[in-house]
Design a protein around this motif. Sequence first.
Motif, PDB file in Angstrom:
ATOM      1  N   GLN A  27      32.333  58.080  74.688  1.00 47.29           N
ATOM      2  CA  GLN A  27      33.419  58.529  73.877  1.00 47.29           C
ATOM      3  C   GLN A  27      32.897  60.215  72.461  1.00 47.29           C
ATOM      4  O   GLN A  27      33.672  60.981  72.029  1.00 47.29           O
ATOM      5  N   SER A  28      31.891  60.374  72.491  1.00 49.81           N
ATOM      6  CA  SER A  28      31.473  60.491  71.257  1.00 49.81           C
ATOM      7  C   SER A  28      29.641  61.454  71.511  1.00 49.81           C
ATOM      8  O   SER A  28      29.155  60.051  71.378  1.00 49.81           O
ATOM      9  N   VAL A  29      30.404  62.568  72.044  1.00 57.03           N
ATOM     10  CA  VAL A  29      28.742  63.033  72.240  1.00 57.03           C
ATOM     11  C   VAL A  29      28.058  64.156  71.359  1.00 57.03           C
ATOM     12  O   VAL A  29      29.299  65.125  70.332  1.00 57.03           O
ATOM     13  N   PHE A  61      26.779  59.189  71.497  1.00 54.89           N
ATOM     14  CA  PHE A  61      25.388  59.260  72.536  1.00 54.89           C
ATOM     15  C   PHE A  61      25.085  60.496  71.302  1.00 54.89           C
ATOM     16  O   PHE A  61      25.474  61.550  70.691  1.00 54.89           O
ATOM     17  N   VAL A  62      23.292  60.641  71.187  1.00 51.93           N
ATOM     18  CA  VAL A  62      23.085  61.447  70.155  1.00 51.93           C
ATOM     19  C   VAL A  62      21.968  62.557  70.279  1.00 51.93           C
ATOM     20  O   VAL A  62      20.938  61.021  70.760  1.00 51.93           O
ATOM     21  N   ALA A  63      21.716  63.357  70.952  1.00 53.03           N
ATOM     22  CA  ALA A  63      20.343  63.866  71.522  1.00 53.03           C
ATOM     23  C   ALA A  63      19.514  64.739  69.795  1.00 53.03           C
ATOM     24  O   ALA A  63      20.958  65.317  69.662  1.00 53.03           O
ATOM     25  N   LEU A  64      18.777  63.950  69.998  1.00 51.58           N
ATOM     26  CA  LEU A  64      17.894  65.214  69.033  1.00 51.58           C
ATOM     27  C   LEU A  64      16.382  65.831  69.980  1.00 51.58           C
ATOM     28  O   LEU A  64      16.630  65.004  70.172  1.00 51.58           O
ATOM     29  N   ASP A  65      16.812  67.272  69.308  1.00 52.42           N
ATOM     30  CA  ASP A  65      15.774  68.379  69.674  1.00 52.42           C
ATOM     31  C   ASP A  65      14.141  67.772  68.588  1.00 52.42           C
ATOM     32  O   ASP A  65      14.478  68.306  67.568  1.00 52.42           O
ATOM     33  N   VAL A  66      13.576  66.804  69.329  1.00 55.79           N
ATOM     34  CA  VAL A  66      12.346  66.166  68.529  1.00 55.79           C
ATOM     35  C   VAL A  66      11.307  66.964  69.281  1.00 55.79           C
ATOM     36  O   VAL A  66      10.926  67.715  70.119  1.00 55.79           O
ATOM     37  N   VAL A  67       9.714  67.265  67.473  1.00 56.64           N
ATOM     38  CA  VAL A  67       9.312  68.297  68.083  1.00 56.64           C
ATOM     39  C   VAL A  67       8.194  67.428  68.522  1.00 56.64           C
ATOM     40  O   VAL A  67       8.335  65.622  67.804  1.00 56.64           O
ATOM     41  N   SER A  68       7.052  67.352  69.599  1.00 62.52           N
ATOM     42  CA  SER A  68       6.746  66.623  69.853  1.00 62.52           C
ATOM     43  C   SER A  68       5.261  67.407  69.635  1.00 62.52           C
ATOM     44  O   SER A  68       4.484  68.107  69.100  1.00 62.52           O
ATOM     45  N   VAL A  69       4.275  66.345  69.371  1.00 60.35           N
ATOM     46  CA  VAL A  69       3.388  65.940  68.899  1.00 60.35           C
ATOM     47  C   VAL A  69       1.849  65.439  69.421  1.00 60.35           C
ATOM     48  O   VAL A  69       1.449  63.864  69.092  1.00 60.35           O
ATOM     49  N   PRO A  70       1.468  66.254  69.874  1.00 59.95           N
ATOM     50  CA  PRO A  70       0.016  65.343  70.531  1.00 59.95           C
ATOM     51  C   PRO A  70      -0.799  64.843  70.740  1.00 59.95           C
ATOM     52  O   PRO A  70      -1.255  65.134  69.415  1.00 59.95           O
ATOM     53  N   GLY A  71      -1.198  63.894  70.859  1.00 60.35           N
ATOM     54  CA  GLY A  71      -2.267  62.962  70.228  1.00 60.35           C
ATOM     55  C   GLY A  71      -1.542  62.675  68.703  1.00 60.35           C
ATOM     56  O   GLY A  71      -3.014  61.288  68.434  1.00 60.35           O
ATOM     57  N   THR A  72      -0.397  62.269  68.739  1.00 59.84           N
ATOM     58  CA  THR A  72      -0.177  61.204  68.372  1.00 59.84           C
ATOM     59  C   THR A  72      -0.086  59.504  68.751  1.00 59.84           C
ATOM     60  O   THR A  72      -0.042  59.882  69.737  1.00 59.84           O
ATOM     61  N   PRO A  73      -0.706  58.760  67.506  1.00 54.68           N
ATOM     62  CA  PRO A  73      -0.996  56.988  68.553  1.00 54.68           C
ATOM     63  C   PRO A  73       0.339  56.785  69.209  1.00 54.68           C
ATOM     64  O   PRO A  73       0.916  56.901  68.368  1.00 54.68           O
ATOM     65  N   GLY A  74       0.758  55.796  69.917  1.00 55.99           N
ATOM     66  CA  GLY A  74       2.200  54.807  70.232  1.00 55.99           C
ATOM     67  C   GLY A  74       1.880  53.309  68.909  1.00 55.99           C
ATOM     68  O   GLY A  74       0.929  54.106  68.063  1.00 55.99           O
ATOM     69  N   PRO A  75       3.058  53.469  69.325  1.00 56.70           N
ATOM     70  CA  PRO A  75       3.164  51.841  67.927  1.00 56.70           C
ATOM     71  C   PRO A  75       2.515  51.488  68.862  1.00 56.70           C
ATOM     72  O   PRO A  75       2.159  50.755  69.918  1.00 56.70           O
ATOM     73  N   ARG A  76       1.862  50.382  67.045  1.00 60.20           N
ATOM     74  CA  ARG A  76       1.460  49.053  67.509  1.00 60.20           C
ATOM     75  C   ARG A  76       2.411  48.144  67.658  1.00 60.20           C
ATOM     76  O   ARG A  76       3.113  47.706  66.245  1.00 60.20           O
ATOM     77  N   SER A  77       2.454  47.056  68.222  1.00 62.53           N
ATOM     78  CA  SER A  77       3.530  45.554  68.235  1.00 62.53           C
ATOM     79  C   SER A  77       3.638  45.084  66.196  1.00 62.53           C
ATOM     80  O   SER A  77       1.834  44.805  65.778  1.00 62.53           O
ATOM     81  N   PRO A  78       4.452  45.153  65.872  1.00 63.71           N
ATOM     82  CA  PRO A  78       4.418  44.359  64.776  1.00 63.71           C
ATOM     83  C   PRO A  78       3.569  42.533  64.792  1.00 63.71           C
ATOM     84  O   PRO A  78       3.660  41.920  63.578  1.00 63.71           O
ATOM     85  N   GLY A  79       3.397  42.382  65.701  1.00 65.80           N
ATOM     86  CA  GLY A  79       3.352  41.030  65.735  1.00 65.80           C
ATOM     87  C   GLY A  79       3.879  40.315  67.085  1.00 65.80           C
ATOM     88  O   GLY A  79       4.408  40.880  68.154  1.00 65.80           O
TER      89      GLY A  79
END
Lengths: 203, 198
Positions: free
Chosen positions: B138-140, B164-182
Amino acid sequence: MWSPSCCQNVRTSGAHGSVRGNGKFRMYAWPFDVGPKRLHPAPIAIEALPPIDAVLITHDHYDHLDMRSVQRLAQRGAAFYVPLGIGAHLQAWGVAAGLYLGGATPLVLIQCTGLFESGDALRNALHDWKLPLFAIIGYRSYLNQETLPGDTCLVFTEPILDAWRVGYRFITAPSQLDEMRAHLTKCRTAGEPGVVLIAEGKA
Amino acid sequence: MSMQLRSAMRALHSARHDDDIVITTMGAAREWMILGPRDTDLVFVPSSMGQATSVALGLALAQPQRRVIVVNGDGSMLMNLGSLVSITAAAPANLVVILADNGVYEVTGSQATPGAAAGRAGGAAVDFAAMARACGFQSVHQFATSAEWTRAIKGVLSAAGPTFVALDVVSVPGTPGPRSPGPAAARAKAFMAAISEQ
């Protein structure tokens, strides 16, 4: 109560004695708000229905499976029982996980072919998040291989369930339906996932 | 023009309501954990190959009185494109899908996705906003800068969905992935307890 074409309200003597048949409560007889209208209004509004334990959706024709009606019925907190095919439409395990996390009681209905596609979603929901989701899975060709001679579903279905460590019961005849009910009750009581495997005939 | 994921998430962190459910995955989950999730949020780590949008759909249907916001990556979105169709079929007005599109599988080494221009044999990048529109959202919306996104975010989130919202985001090679908080199972129980209390 009979609502022409698509609904029945079934009452039993149990404490939670109401089961609602598949329903379409909108004015239009197809998915859009233009075009053919139903001949008379729905005999009762969803909000006016008595307590609902279960919603049965028999098949995904648009005169029976109306998503807006389903949404409003979902707000009533009933369990949903849907047949083969619809489960796949709903990306079954992920949606079921969300429903469960949100406080609803989902039931996944898929065929063994859908089980083969389920891998990572099933692993994540059942083993990472440890959600006690329950599924009824059709076992294609088990009773009759006339359509698909040598169907490899017979080779892989049970090993796949074993590999994902899901406790299952195998139902090959209507006389075993009490076993299905007992397994569902056991899993719900224990808060653990489970599967009932239903033998199918022709593909 | 593209925005930093951190600033995009900071805008969301400021604009969300206290009782919203915010589901984050991959890089967005990493940023959300830094910004500080609420008890009603689901840091979807470990995730399962694009299932965040399906989980969000289930939650939106089960919790119609709450706004459910899912922040997905483009790599994850590509693994579960069918969920866009399922979302619009169910059409929960309380669901917002935010796509942080950086064009790469960042946590596995920033390989180009098949949706990015760099990952295709020819032609432009896949237009996710157009895809969402074609699916019946409905809303893009699409935003290329943090300033535009920050300026518009409250209106975007409050519109009747599914959104639906598309955000153009900068890629940052080498950025570590998320670690599970538990452990996920304990977090699932805590999440369910939190949303049943509020």
